[in-house]
Motif scaffolding. Structure first.
Motif, PDB file in Angstrom:
ATOM      1  N   ALA A 160      13.458  -7.844  72.284  1.00 25.78           N
ATOM      2  CA  ALA A 160      14.397  -6.847  71.767  1.00 25.78           C
ATOM      3  C   ALA A 160      15.480  -6.570  72.793  1.00 25.78           C
ATOM      4  O   ALA A 160      16.674  -6.482  72.469  1.00 25.78           O
ATOM      5  N   ALA A 161      15.084  -6.471  74.067  1.00 24.99           N
ATOM      6  CA  ALA A 161      16.043  -6.153  75.132  1.00 24.99           C
ATOM      7  C   ALA A 161      17.073  -7.285  75.276  1.00 24.99           C
ATOM      8  O   ALA A 161      18.280  -7.030  75.424  1.00 24.99           O
ATOM      9  N   VAL A 162      16.574  -8.528  75.217  1.00 25.73           N
ATOM     10  CA  VAL A 162      17.481  -9.683  75.347  1.00 25.73           C
ATOM     11  C   VAL A 162      18.509  -9.665  74.215  1.00 25.73           C
ATOM     12  O   VAL A 162      19.711  -9.862  74.424  1.00 25.73           O
ATOM     13  N   TYR A 163      17.964  -9.353  73.000  1.00 23.63           N
ATOM     14  CA  TYR A 163      18.869  -9.307  71.850  1.00 23.63           C
ATOM     15  C   TYR A 163      19.904  -8.203  72.035  1.00 23.63           C
ATOM     16  O   TYR A 163      21.085  -8.378  71.783  1.00 23.63           O
ATOM     17  N   PHE A 164      19.439  -7.081  72.541  1.00 25.84           N
ATOM     18  CA  PHE A 164      20.281  -5.910  72.693  1.00 25.84           C
ATOM     19  C   PHE A 164      21.371  -6.152  73.732  1.00 25.84           C
ATOM     20  O   PHE A 164      22.532  -5.867  73.512  1.00 25.84           O
ATOM     21  N   PHE A 165      20.962  -6.726  74.892  1.00 25.25           N
ATOM     22  CA  PHE A 165      21.930  -6.879  75.980  1.00 25.25           C
ATOM     23  C   PHE A 165      22.754  -8.156  75.874  1.00 25.25           C
ATOM     24  O   PHE A 165      23.916  -8.187  76.244  1.00 25.25           O
ATOM     25  N   ARG A 166      22.145  -9.257  75.416  1.00 27.20           N
ATOM     26  CA  ARG A 166      22.849 -10.536  75.440  1.00 27.20           C
ATOM     27  C   ARG A 166      23.245 -11.031  74.058  1.00 27.20           C
ATOM     28  O   ARG A 166      23.859 -12.080  73.908  1.00 27.20           O
ATOM     29  N   HIS A 167      22.819 -10.282  73.059  1.00 22.82           N
ATOM     30  CA  HIS A 167      23.145 -10.630  71.661  1.00 22.82           C
ATOM     31  C   HIS A 167      22.689 -12.029  71.280  1.00 22.82           C
ATOM     32  O   HIS A 167      23.303 -12.718  70.520  1.00 22.82           O
ATOM     33  N   THR A 168      21.593 -12.513  71.935  1.00 21.08           N
ATOM     34  CA  THR A 168      21.030 -13.803  71.489  1.00 21.08           C
ATOM     35  C   THR A 168      19.676 -13.532  70.872  1.00 21.08           C
ATOM     36  O   THR A 168      18.884 -12.767  71.421  1.00 21.08           O
ATOM     37  N   LEU A 169      19.426 -14.181  69.760  1.00 20.51           N
ATOM     38  CA  LEU A 169      18.122 -14.008  69.113  1.00 20.51           C
ATOM     39  C   LEU A 169      17.082 -14.842  69.872  1.00 20.51           C
ATOM     40  O   LEU A 169      17.364 -15.990  70.223  1.00 20.51           O
ATOM     41  N   PRO A 170      15.893 -14.331  70.123  1.00 20.27           N
ATOM     42  CA  PRO A 170      14.835 -15.145  70.724  1.00 20.27           C
ATOM     43  C   PRO A 170      14.379 -16.192  69.692  1.00 20.27           C
ATOM     44  O   PRO A 170      14.570 -15.983  68.496  1.00 20.27           O
ATOM     45  N   PRO A 171      13.795 -17.297  70.141  1.00 25.12           N
ATOM     46  CA  PRO A 171      13.346 -18.289  69.169  1.00 25.12           C
ATOM     47  C   PRO A 171      12.379 -17.627  68.189  1.00 25.12           C
ATOM     48  O   PRO A 171      11.416 -16.977  68.639  1.00 25.12           O
ATOM     49  N   PRO A 172      12.560 -17.779  66.889  1.00 29.43           N
ATOM     50  CA  PRO A 172      11.700 -17.109  65.909  1.00 29.43           C
ATOM     51  C   PRO A 172      10.220 -17.428  66.096  1.00 29.43           C
ATOM     52  O   PRO A 172       9.378 -16.524  65.980  1.00 29.43           O
ATOM     53  N   PRO A 173       9.840 -18.706  66.399  1.00 29.60           N
ATOM     54  CA  PRO A 173       8.400 -18.957  66.564  1.00 29.60           C
ATOM     55  C   PRO A 173       7.792 -18.079  67.682  1.00 29.60           C
ATOM     56  O   PRO A 173       6.653 -17.637  67.575  1.00 29.60           O
ATOM     57  N   LEU A 174       8.598 -17.822  68.730  1.00 31.90           N
ATOM     58  CA  LEU A 174       8.095 -17.017  69.853  1.00 31.90           C
ATOM     59  C   LEU A 174       7.735 -15.607  69.391  1.00 31.90           C
ATOM     60  O   LEU A 174       6.648 -15.068  69.700  1.00 31.90           O
ATOM     61  N   VAL A 175       8.637 -15.034  68.594  1.00 34.17           N
ATOM     62  CA  VAL A 175       8.388 -13.686  68.074  1.00 34.17           C
ATOM     63  C   VAL A 175       7.144 -13.703  67.193  1.00 34.17           C
ATOM     64  O   VAL A 175       6.270 -12.817  67.277  1.00 34.17           O
ATOM     65  N   MET A 176       7.062 -14.785  66.363  1.00 34.26           N
ATOM     66  CA  MET A 176       5.914 -14.868  65.476  1.00 34.26           C
ATOM     67  C   MET A 176       4.604 -14.953  66.283  1.00 34.26           C
ATOM     68  O   MET A 176       3.612 -14.302  65.977  1.00 34.26           O
ATOM     69  N   ILE A 177       4.656 -15.771  67.341  1.00 35.59           N
ATOM     70  CA  ILE A 177       3.450 -15.913  68.194  1.00 35.59           C
ATOM     71  C   ILE A 177       3.038 -14.564  68.750  1.00 35.59           C
ATOM     72  O   ILE A 177       1.862 -14.194  68.745  1.00 35.59           O
ATOM     73  N   LEU A 178       4.023 -13.815  69.213  1.00 34.29           N
ATOM     74  CA  LEU A 178       3.703 -12.503  69.783  1.00 34.29           C
ATOM     75  C   LEU A 178       3.013 -11.618  68.747  1.00 34.29           C
ATOM     76  O   LEU A 178       2.039 -10.908  69.060  1.00 34.29           O
ATOM     77  N   PHE A 179       3.510 -11.679  67.491  1.00 32.90           N
ATOM     78  CA  PHE A 179       2.871 -10.890  66.435  1.00 32.90           C
ATOM     79  C   PHE A 179       1.438 -11.369  66.172  1.00 32.90           C
ATOM     80  O   PHE A 179       0.530 -10.584  65.980  1.00 32.90           O
ATOM     81  N   VAL A 180       1.284 -12.712  66.171  1.00 31.86           N
ATOM     82  CA  VAL A 180      -0.068 -13.254  65.947  1.00 31.86           C
ATOM     83  C   VAL A 180      -1.011 -12.789  67.061  1.00 31.86           C
ATOM     84  O   VAL A 180      -2.167 -12.423  66.825  1.00 31.86           O
ATOM     85  N   VAL A 181      -0.483 -12.763  68.311  1.00 32.24           N
ATOM     86  CA  VAL A 181      -1.318 -12.296  69.433  1.00 32.24           C
ATOM     87  C   VAL A 181      -1.787 -10.868  69.176  1.00 32.24           C
ATOM     88  O   VAL A 181      -2.970 -10.531  69.338  1.00 32.24           O
ATOM     89  N   LEU A 182      -0.834 -10.013  68.723  1.00 36.84           N
ATOM     90  CA  LEU A 182      -1.217  -8.629  68.425  1.00 36.84           C
ATOM     91  C   LEU A 182      -2.298  -8.605  67.355  1.00 36.84           C
ATOM     92  O   LEU A 182      -3.275  -7.848  67.436  1.00 36.84           O
ATOM     93  N   LEU A 183      -2.150  -9.498  66.361  1.00 33.41           N
ATOM     94  CA  LEU A 183      -3.087  -9.533  65.243  1.00 33.41           C
ATOM     95  C   LEU A 183      -4.500  -9.929  65.714  1.00 33.41           C
ATOM     96  O   LEU A 183      -5.492  -9.280  65.399  1.00 33.41           O
ATOM     97  N   TYR A 184      -4.540 -11.052  66.488  1.00 36.64           N
ATOM     98  CA  TYR A 184      -5.912 -11.448  66.906  1.00 36.64           C
ATOM     99  C   TYR A 184      -6.496 -10.513  67.932  1.00 36.64           C
ATOM    100  O   TYR A 184      -7.700 -10.357  68.065  1.00 36.64           O
ATOM    101  N   ASN A 185      -5.615  -9.818  68.644  1.00 38.10           N
ATOM    102  CA  ASN A 185      -6.142  -8.817  69.575  1.00 38.10           C
ATOM    103  C   ASN A 185      -6.798  -7.680  68.795  1.00 38.10           C
ATOM    104  O   ASN A 185      -7.851  -7.161  69.199  1.00 38.10           O
ATOM    105  N   LEU A 186      -6.206  -7.348  67.649  1.00 36.96           N
ATOM    106  CA  LEU A 186      -6.816  -6.322  66.793  1.00 36.96           C
ATOM    107  C   LEU A 186      -8.197  -6.799  66.343  1.00 36.96           C
ATOM    108  O   LEU A 186      -9.171  -6.039  66.345  1.00 36.96           O
ATOM    109  N   PHE A 187      -8.257  -8.084  66.008  1.00 34.50           N
ATOM    110  CA  PHE A 187      -9.523  -8.678  65.583  1.00 34.50           C
ATOM    111  C   PHE A 187     -10.585  -8.556  66.702  1.00 34.50           C
ATOM    112  O   PHE A 187     -11.717  -8.141  66.473  1.00 34.50           O
ATOM    113  N   PHE A 188     -10.168  -8.914  67.935  1.00 34.80           N
ATOM    114  CA  PHE A 188     -11.101  -8.791  69.073  1.00 34.80           C
ATOM    115  C   PHE A 188     -11.545  -7.340  69.263  1.00 34.80           C
ATOM    116  O   PHE A 188     -12.704  -7.055  69.546  1.00 34.80           O
ATOM    117  N   ARG A 189     -10.599  -6.460  69.108  1.00 30.52           N
ATOM    118  CA  ARG A 189     -10.890  -5.028  69.290  1.00 30.52           C
ATOM    119  C   ARG A 189     -11.961  -4.583  68.300  1.00 30.52           C
ATOM    120  O   ARG A 189     -12.889  -3.835  68.646  1.00 30.52           O
TER     121      ARG A 189
END
Lengths: 138, 627
Positions: free
Chosen positions: B41-70
């Motif tokens: 979000a910060a990179v997008y905000f300051f540099r106006h470049t979108l991060p690679p979409p798969p990267l964002v998706m991976i981060l969301f998946v990490v949150l998801l499986y972390n919920l599963f572990f929890r």
């Protein structure tokens, strides 16, 4: 009268022996005296008395008891009543060191305990009671 | 068997760390993925470049499986029990559960590695700014799992990255642009640089793995040492506590036999052996006799009732001071009666002299049914036990001897006195003829003085025994009310003789107190007799034994007697003290009664208070703790 009753006093205190002798002789008892256990035993062997007045502590702390036990083990002397005169109360025997413990385990080999100082009336009534009972038994 | 158990215990101890770190790993993942998303979000905000979409998706998946572990941690056994268990109790988890914890850690780390690899792939492969994050995983694995796992993951990273580079070089896999390449990073470089970068990364990872596992191993060695030390400390602590209990129990014994029985029973229990014995020496006869036996049959001890020390070389050596230890009875040809020993089931034994300084009291032995049961430290500990037992025996003997001496002295003093009293009685009773009135009066006075001397000796004896703490009375539960009831007739007779009214109020439902009957007897006799003695005919004495409001035993004697003058209060409990009004009221009295009472109160942990008004009477109140 069925003869004079013969009482043997065994005590190492000559004054006390003398006092008891006076009391008994006034009641016409025949009195013999001995000043230690050995002498006493010899006199018993010579002629068994009708009753023995015995002190506990003489040369040793248990000389009186030792003699009493010895007599109780011999059939011919077993039935001679013993009045034990002592200023050594029973409680003290219970508290004494081990040498007294063996005595307490068994029954007292004594017909009656009389505490010193001797009260003449008490002594006479005890003796009379024991001798009367004994006469009845015989 | 014991070794296996110890090993599991040790493993469990170290796995505690793993168990503590698992929820920490889950928390860390929330932060890592959360920070990742915030960074995008910060990179997008300051540099106006979108991060690679798969990267964002991976981060969301990490949150998801972390919920599963929890959720697994929260609800699936054995993990769910763990969170309720206080840390100190983590050793309660069994070995199988530990394996589950270890598997859970592997699952988390490998999932993380996989997704990190994907994130690296989509953000520029070997040039991705994320590629250094592998190090964190290696460090975590090094902390949580055995060293081999750490190297295993290191090699996995090496293979994954190597395969990726090769696939990309051979154009079998697409190359994604390096994230943030425009500003911060660049992949404008040749093949050599890729190789250098790759090997640098792998070296860093392997060196990290090496450092982490080495540090961890050395910490673990120290931990293991600490564990061993704490176990040894634990053992010696429980041994010393047991020894303390043993000495305490012996100290309460009032008779040598009871003391030695307590010693043999406790020694067998503490040493964990089948039997124990104490033989005492008769120096004059040169024999040893069993004085206390625990765990040995009568048959065995009977045949050795009296051991002639001159004939028994073993016992002679022990008495001379050496330790006699046999690891295996079968192996040594020491014994006169090896058959007896075998029959008794004894396989090994130690015997030590029971001695105080250089004086030997006897022989203390412990017997085990296992061969080579006794270790050096065992023998040392037993020696300590034996020394303490000897000291306690000697202490009690000294106490009994002093006590005996005191009683004997009293007897020696009283004997001639009793003869004098007996002779006076003969005179008074007229056995030697009548006396005139003056003679009779003189004899009466002699008698009175000598009777006072008699009670003085009795009181002195009592006082010196309790003062020297020589009282042979062992304290045991005593029902004071029963004792007072049985004595009440005696005091009633005393009071009647004097023309004093006496009343008892005794609570018969009182519980027992730790005391001895003799001590209570002395206490009651002294206080009640005093009250009767110092109350004029026609007066009243009230005795009560009740439970106080503070839940204590309360003994109170109130009289309407002559009272105690105020100036006498400070010295009331001093030896030989008698208040002036008491002296003029009666000649008899040793001045030791209240001193004896005070000693008894000290012994029974009681308290006393006295209220009095001259000419009106006194009240003495004692309180004792109930059991």
């Amino acid at each position: 009268m069925d003869g004079v009753k013969d009482i043997l006093i065994i005590d190492d205190d000559k004054d006390l022996v003398q006092s008891v002798r006076i009391i008994l002789e006034r009641r016409n008892y025949g009195v013999r005296v001995a000043y230690n256990g050995k002498q006493g035993y010899d006199k018993i062997e010579a002629k068994p008395p009708d009753l023995i007045i015995l002190d506990v502590m003489m040369a040793t702390d248990t000389e009186g008891f030792d003699l009493a036990y010895k007599l109780k083990q011999l059939p011919e002397y077993r039935n001679i009543p013993i009045v034990m005169a002592t200023s050594f109360p029973q409680a003290m025997a219970e508290q004494g060191p081990e040498k007294f413990q063996h005595i307490l385990g068994e029954s007292w080999p004594v017909s009656h305990f009389i505490e010193k100082p001797i009260d003449p009336e008490e002594l006479l009534s005890v003796i009379e009671k024991i001798l009367t009972e004994r006469d009845k038994e015989q | 068997m014991q070794l296996g158990y110890e090993l599991v215990r040790e493993q469990l101890f170290f796995r505690k760390e793993l168990i503590e770190r698992l929820p920490w790993l889950i928390r860390l993942r929330w932060i890592a993925a959360g920070t990742g998303l915030a960074g995008c979000a910060a990179v997008y905000f300051f540099r106006h470049t979108l991060p690679p979409p798969p990267l964002v998706m991976i981060l969301f998946v990490v949150l998801l499986y972390n919920l599963f572990f929890r959720l697994i941690w929260q609800y699936v056994p054995p993990f769910k029990y763990q969170k309720d268990l206080p840390l100190a109790d983590s050793h309660l988890i069994n070995a199988r559960d530990v394996q589950s914890f270890s598997n859970f850690a592997h699952l988390q780390i490998s999932t993380d590695l996989l997704f990190l690899f994907l994130a690296i792939y989509y953000s520029g492969g070997i040039y991705s700014p994320l590629s250094n994050f592998f190090i964190f995983h290696i460090i975590l694995t090094g902390i949580l799992l055995p060293p081999a796992s750490c190297y295993f993951y290191g090699v996995i990273v090496f293979l994954l990255m190597g395969t990726l580079i090769l696939l990309q070089q051979w154009a079998l896999a697409p190359i994604y642009p390096v994230w943030l390449q425009d500003g911060l990073f660049s992949n404008e470089s040749g093949q050599n640089e890729i190789i250098i970068r790759y090997f640098t990364m792998i070296t860093v990872i392997l060196v990290t793995a090496f450092l982490v596992t080495t540090i961890k191993l050395s910490l673990r060695t120290k931990g293991r040492e600490l564990l061993r030390l704490s176990k040894a400390l634990d053992e010696s602590n429980s041994k010393l506590t047991a020894l303390y209990e043993m000495v305490k129990e012996m100290g309460l014994c009032s008779e040598p036999k009871a003391l030695m029985d307590s010693a043999t029973r406790q020694a067998a229990r503490i040493m964990g052996v089948k039997a124990c014995s104490i033989k005492l020496m008769d120096e004059q006869k040169g024999t040893l006799r069993f004085a206390s036996i625990y765990g040995l049959s009568e048959d065995y001890t009977k045949s050795k009732e009296s051991i002639d020390i001159r004939k028994s070389s073993i016992n002679r050596k022990i008495i001379e001071g050496s330790v006699f230890a046999v690891g295996n009875i079968e192996e040594q040809d020491y014994f006169q009666y090896p058959e007896d020993i075998r029959k008794e089931g004894i396989a090994s034994m130690i015997c030590l002299p029971l001695r105080v300084d250089k004086m030997v009291l006897g022989v203390f032995c412990v017997y085990s049914d296992a061969v080579h049961f006794f270790t050096d430290s065992n023998i040392q500990f037993f020696a300590l036990m034996s020394d303490l037992t000897a000291l306690e025996i000697e202490k009690l003997n000294a106490q009994l001897n002093r006590n005996w001496f005191l009683q004997k002295s009293a007897h020696q003093l009283r004997s001639p006195m009793h003869t004098v009293i007996s002779m006076l009685k003969i005179l008074r009773n007229g056995y030697l003829g009548p006396m005139n009135a003056r003679q009779e009066e003189t004899i009466e006075r002699c008698n009175k003085r000598i009777e006072m001397l008699d009670s003085l000796i009795s009181d002195l004896l009592r006082l010196s025994i309790s003062r020297a703490n020589l009282s042979p009375d062992a304290l045991r539960p005593v029902h004071a009310q029963r004792l007072l009831l049985s004595l009440s007739g005696l005091f009633e007779a005393q009071a009647r003789e004097k023309g004093v009214e006496i009343a008892f109020q005794i609570d018969e439902s009182l519980p027992s107190v730790m005391a001895s009957e003799r001590l209570f007897d002395d206490l009651f006799s002294n206080l009640i007799s005093n009250a009767i003695k110092y109350t004029q005919p026609g007066g009243r004495v009230a005795v009560s034994l009740t439970r106080s409001e503070e839940d204590k035993l309360r003994f109170e004697v109130t009289d309407t007697g002559i009272g105690i003058p105020e100036e006498a209060f400070p010295s009331l409990f001093a030896e030989f003290f008698r208040a002036e009004n008491a002296k003029s009221y009666t000649e008899s009295g040793t001045g030791l009664g209240l001193a004896i009472v005070r000693e008894i109160l000290d012994r029974l942990k009681g308290t006393i208070s006295v209220r009095s008004r001259i000419g009106e009477g006194s009240t003495v109140t004692c309180h004792f703790p109930l059991r």
